[in-house]
Design an enzyme around this catalytic site. Sequence first.
Site, PDB file in Angstrom:
ATOM      1  N   GLY A   1     -14.133  -5.711 -14.845  1.00 48.76           N
ATOM      2  CA  GLY A   1     -13.594  -4.360 -14.706  1.00 48.76           C
ATOM      3  C   GLY A   1     -12.189  -4.159 -15.226  1.00 48.76           C
ATOM      4  O   GLY A   1     -11.697  -4.908 -16.074  1.00 48.76           O
TER       5      GLY A   1
ATOM      6  N   HIS B   1      14.805 -27.001  -0.530  1.00 53.60           N
ATOM      7  CA  HIS B   1      16.033 -26.674  -1.248  1.00 53.60           C
ATOM      8  C   HIS B   1      16.083 -27.471  -2.543  1.00 53.60           C
ATOM      9  O   HIS B   1      15.778 -28.661  -2.539  1.00 53.60           O
ATOM     10  CB  HIS B   1      17.245 -27.031  -0.379  1.00 53.60           C
ATOM     11  CG  HIS B   1      18.557 -26.876  -1.076  1.00 53.60           C
ATOM     12  ND1 HIS B   1      19.150 -25.649  -1.260  1.00 53.60           N
ATOM     13  CD2 HIS B   1      19.388 -27.787  -1.663  1.00 53.60           C
ATOM     14  CE1 HIS B   1      20.299 -25.810  -1.914  1.00 53.60           C
ATOM     15  NE2 HIS B   1      20.455 -27.105  -2.160  1.00 53.60           N
TER      16      HIS B   1
ATOM     17  N   LEU C   1      -5.522  -1.763  -5.712  1.00 55.38           N
ATOM     18  CA  LEU C   1      -5.104  -3.118  -6.077  1.00 55.38           C
ATOM     19  C   LEU C   1      -6.339  -3.992  -6.182  1.00 55.38           C
ATOM     20  O   LEU C   1      -7.256  -3.879  -5.365  1.00 55.38           O
ATOM     21  CB  LEU C   1      -4.166  -3.693  -5.006  1.00 55.38           C
ATOM     22  CG  LEU C   1      -2.839  -2.963  -4.784  1.00 55.38           C
ATOM     23  CD1 LEU C   1      -2.155  -3.464  -3.521  1.00 55.38           C
ATOM     24  CD2 LEU C   1      -1.926  -3.135  -5.991  1.00 55.38           C
TER      25      LEU C   1
END
Length: 462
Positions: A44, A439, A313
């Site tokens: 689609g 981190h 969406l």
Amino acid sequence: MANDASTVFDLVILGGGSGGYAAALRGAQLGLDVALIEKDKVGGTCLHRGCIPTKALLHAGEIADQARESEQFGVKATFEGIDIPAVHKYKDGVVAGLYKGLQGLIASRKVTYIEGEGRLSSPTSVDVGGQRVQGRHVLLATGSVPKSLPGLEIDGDRIISSDHALVLDRVPKSAIILGGGVIGVEFASAWKSFGSDVTIIEGLKHLAPLEDENSSKLLERAFRKRGIKFNLGTFFSKAEYTQDGVKVTLADGKEFEAEVLLVAVGRGPVSQGLGYEEQGVAMDRGYVLVDEYMRTNVPTISAVGDLVPTLQLAHVGFAEGILVAERLAGLKTVPIDYDGVPRVTYCHPEVASVGITEAKAKEIYGADKVVALKYSLAGNGRSKILNTSGEIKLVQVKDGAVVGVHMVGDRMGEQVGEAQLIYNWEALPAEVAQLIHAHPTQNEAMGEAHLALAGKPLHAHD
């Protein structure tokens, strides 16, 4: 009309886009005998004319920007321009690979795939190519097409839709984009990266008007810095051809001229002439009306995706299609919380969010019961390395759960997964603050924002 009465499918699906094929795959997985009818290509709009090709263009634009800016990172590179045929080759290659994979999935699940234009012929059948396909249940999933405005004719040449923009054989020297929503700002971002002079016309007060106002303002600031022009708060009046392009006039008389006009005012449902109303399916302005379990007013008919008035969406279509398949297979299903669906606009910088805006939270809970916190990406090491700026904004019910996460910055779409868990699991700031975020990552900014909201900021001022 030929009718093979010996074959009655458990589920006949009209439309093979995100909602339709998700229902087909999940239904077959659960043992349902499924027929999937599609007039074009399975996948689609999302796969062929939406999500995937636009993001490929945006990535090509990102590479162009990186080439232009490489010297600030100590890398000497030369930007020589955009080779549009090569960009399309890359984009089409991405689409073709995914399309081939999807075709293989459909075949492997033993879904009966029928190519052709279908029409609802009864509450339990669809006519396609001289054949009547019978089912115990029918799912309508015929999707959407680009919309225009009254009196504004899309010619595919100077006045174009997103479908035309995706196959444009050149980079327009200048472009006016009518509409500052997701489609409009994504094309503005890509074309600016390719070298176009871009102006967005948005009738509402802000770009990305469905987002939290803070996110819209950050996006506007970033677009100004990039040289993307925009006019807000005045609606379109008319468009006319000039010698070299198009002239757009606004309701206040202001005029803009460009080589092309991209009409990006949203998408409308594909429902006309498909037999829905004749079979008694309740509709409103072309949309098929459904309840929270995607059931129409006709007991044997459901509908999903852009055809129904929920968020347009692809991942919403997936979820709605899966819900229908599981309900028909007898599983216990839970209605979708549309506020809890992640939303991403893939411009540069990206805009991502889950949950409700600060304004909506104040409306629901009262202004004195809502706490909002902004954490700047300037304090995030990884964002500094990537040379991106922006913010993560958290909206919390006082002494309660986080009900909104709103992010602006490069790659923020990749942070929306954790944001989705925070909202949907009704997490308290202290609970998220307790989790250790790696981190240096941009994801660390999510942890830092919650540390600050929990009253124990680390890399942020009190």
